[in-house]
Design an enzyme around this catalytic site. Structure first.
Site, PDB file in Angstrom:
ATOM      1  N   ASP A  28       0.873  -1.020  -0.184  1.00 41.10           N
ATOM      2  CA  ASP A  28       0.231   0.192   0.022  1.00 41.10           C
ATOM      3  C   ASP A  28       0.860   1.100   0.158  1.00 41.10           C
ATOM      4  O   ASP A  28       2.013   1.123   0.082  1.00 41.10           O
ATOM      5  CB  ASP A  28      -0.891   0.067   1.199  1.00 41.10           C
ATOM      6  CG  ASP A  28      -1.484   1.139   1.465  1.00 41.10           C
ATOM      7  OD1 ASP A  28      -2.352   1.636   0.632  1.00 41.10           O
ATOM      8  OD2 ASP A  28      -1.548   1.705   2.624  1.00 41.10           O
TER       9      ASP A  28
ATOM     10  N   ASP B  73       0.011   5.169   1.081  1.00 44.25           N
ATOM     11  CA  ASP B  73      -0.152   5.915   2.027  1.00 44.25           C
ATOM     12  C   ASP B  73      -0.098   5.460   3.496  1.00 44.25           C
ATOM     13  O   ASP B  73      -0.713   4.619   3.667  1.00 44.25           O
ATOM     14  CB  ASP B  73      -1.631   6.777   1.779  1.00 44.25           C
ATOM     15  CG  ASP B  73      -1.646   7.564   0.776  1.00 44.25           C
ATOM     16  OD1 ASP B  73      -0.804   8.601   0.415  1.00 44.25           O
ATOM     17  OD2 ASP B  73      -2.729   7.439  -0.072  1.00 44.25           O
TER      18      ASP B  73
ATOM     19  N   ARG C  51     -11.477   8.375  -2.336  1.00 44.94           N
ATOM     20  CA  ARG C  51     -11.731   9.840  -2.046  1.00 44.94           C
ATOM     21  C   ARG C  51     -13.654   9.911  -1.971  1.00 44.94           C
ATOM     22  O   ARG C  51     -13.830  10.639  -0.972  1.00 44.94           O
ATOM     23  CB  ARG C  51     -11.399  10.654  -3.411  1.00 44.94           C
ATOM     24  CG  ARG C  51     -11.161  12.048  -3.120  1.00 44.94           C
ATOM     25  CD  ARG C  51     -10.803  12.886  -4.391  1.00 44.94           C
ATOM     26  NE  ARG C  51      -9.478  12.358  -4.612  1.00 44.94           N
ATOM     27  CZ  ARG C  51      -8.719  12.867  -5.739  1.00 44.94           C
ATOM     28  NH1 ARG C  51      -9.298  13.664  -6.397  1.00 44.94           N
ATOM     29  NH2 ARG C  51      -7.609  12.115  -6.243  1.00 44.94           N
TER      30      ARG C  51
ATOM     31  N   SER D  98      -5.250   5.590  -3.999  1.00 45.69           N
ATOM     32  CA  SER D  98      -5.210   6.699  -4.179  1.00 45.69           C
ATOM     33  C   SER D  98      -5.083   7.012  -5.740  1.00 45.69           C
ATOM     34  O   SER D  98      -4.335   6.245  -6.544  1.00 45.69           O
ATOM     35  CB  SER D  98      -3.852   7.263  -3.668  1.00 45.69           C
ATOM     36  OG  SER D  98      -3.677   8.642  -4.007  1.00 45.69           O
TER      37      SER D  98
ATOM     38  N   ASN E 209      -3.487   9.628  -6.791  1.00 45.72           N
ATOM     39  CA  ASN E 209      -2.367  10.576  -6.694  1.00 45.72           C
ATOM     40  C   ASN E 209      -1.064   9.614  -6.401  1.00 45.72           C
ATOM     41  O   ASN E 209       0.027  10.105  -6.253  1.00 45.72           O
ATOM     42  CB  ASN E 209      -2.269  11.410  -5.599  1.00 45.72           C
ATOM     43  CG  ASN E 209      -3.340  12.531  -5.639  1.00 45.72           C
ATOM     44  OD1 ASN E 209      -3.462  13.151  -6.811  1.00 45.72           O
ATOM     45  ND2 ASN E 209      -4.263  12.586  -4.861  1.00 45.72           N
TER      46      ASN E 209
HETATM   47  C1  BG6 Z   1      -5.754   5.863   0.256  1.00 47.52           C
HETATM   48  C2  BG6 Z   1      -5.630   6.835   1.498  1.00 47.52           C
HETATM   49  O1  BG6 Z   1      -4.553   5.250  -0.011  1.00 47.52           O
HETATM   50  O2  BG6 Z   1      -6.203   6.633  -0.617  1.00 47.52           O
HETATM   51  C3  BG6 Z   1      -7.060   7.384   1.866  1.00 47.52           C
HETATM   52  O3  BG6 Z   1      -5.541   5.718   2.678  1.00 47.52           O
HETATM   53  C4  BG6 Z   1      -7.301   7.979   0.402  1.00 47.52           C
HETATM   54  O4  BG6 Z   1      -6.929   8.265   2.986  1.00 47.52           O
HETATM   55  C5  BG6 Z   1      -7.474   7.354  -0.723  1.00 47.52           C
HETATM   56  O5  BG6 Z   1      -8.763   8.842   0.769  1.00 47.52           O
HETATM   57  C6  BG6 Z   1      -7.700   8.006  -1.993  1.00 47.52           C
HETATM   58  O6  BG6 Z   1      -6.578   8.900  -2.179  1.00 47.52           O
HETATM   59  P1  BG6 Z   1      -6.569  10.028  -3.331  1.00 47.52           P
HETATM   60  O7  BG6 Z   1      -5.299  10.578  -3.263  1.00 47.52           O
HETATM   61  O8  BG6 Z   1      -7.313   9.422  -4.746  1.00 47.52           O
HETATM   62  O9  BG6 Z   1      -7.743  10.965  -2.783  1.00 47.52           O
HETATM   63 MG    MG Z   2      -2.703   3.140   3.679  1.00 48.86          MG
END
Ligand code: BG6
Ligand code: MG
Length: 218
Positions: A8, A10, A48, A115, A117
């Protein structure tokens, strides 16, 4: 036999969980709501839009779908302000030596993140090139605790779930990995990640063999 490690992002590779928390809290506060650190655990690993729905329900706030999208985009802008300032110094302890050793010993390395991002974060901290495959929120249709993200990673590597160890800091992520039949290392506290095969507070000083032995011992 273990052939791949799926990480993972984040809260496992980089300490961005605190930035997601700060950005979501800013949004909640601007909407006259708030949430606790304990509630924040439920947001980890969650997409998100699923996150915004949870925060609004905790705060008793109702928004139209259009406004939800607007606030989610605003949260992402705040989050990116943090992300864009990140440097390789924010890679969590023990991650880089482990990635290097995995490469050296011929293990496959995958990213399994919710994510959108993720790629930007990996490039910011300059570890993008370590990954054989990247599955992130731009490729999945179902958020953790659904196992889709890890299943796609294993498929890309042409491996079975039982040949892969997943690293997760989120309750939803541990649940997802277990639902998919993967070995899972919880990163954080056994209080909320106790279902994982093993839980560590940090990867610092851990060897590949000790991790493999620990997950298989459960
Ligand atoms: C996860 C995080 O990895 O990604 C969450 O733990 C986050 O907190 C999710 O909401 C989505 O991320 P992003 O960057 O697409 O908003
Ligand atoms: Mg995580």
């Amino acid at each position: 036999m273990i052939k791949a490690f799926i990480f993972d992002l984040d809260g496992v590779i980089v300490d961005t969980a605190k930035y997601h928390f700060a950005a979501w809290r800013r949004m909640a506060n601007e909407l006259g709501a708030d949430f606790t650190e304990k509630e924040n655990e439920k947001l980890k690993g969650v997409s998100r839009m699923d996150s915004i729905n949870l925060i609004l329900s905790w705060g008793g706030v109702t928004l139209s779908e259009a406004d939800k999208l607007k606030w989610a985009a605003q949260k992402n802008e705040w989050y990116l302000e943090f992300l864009n300032k990140m440097t390789p110094s924010e890679i969590l302890p023990g991650v880089l030596p482990l990635l290097k050793d995995l490469r050296k010993k011929g293990y496959k390395i995958a990213l399994g993140s919710s994510s959108k991002n993720a790629e930007r974060a990996l490039r910011k901290v300059r570890i993008f090139s370590y990954f054989n495959t990247i599955i992130d929120g731009t490729k999945t249709t179902r958020s953790k605790p659904d196992p889709q993200v890890f299943q796609m990673g294993a498929q890309r590597l042409r491996l079975k779930p039982e040949e892969c160890i997943v690293f997760e800091d989120a309750e939803s992520g541990v649940e997802a990995a277990l639902a998919g039949g993967f070995y899972v290392v919880g990163m954080g506290s056994p209080k909320n990640l106790g279902d994982a095969h093993v839980v560590y507070s940090s990867l610092e000083g851990l060897t590949i063999d000790s991790i493999i032995q620990a997950v298989k011992n459960k």
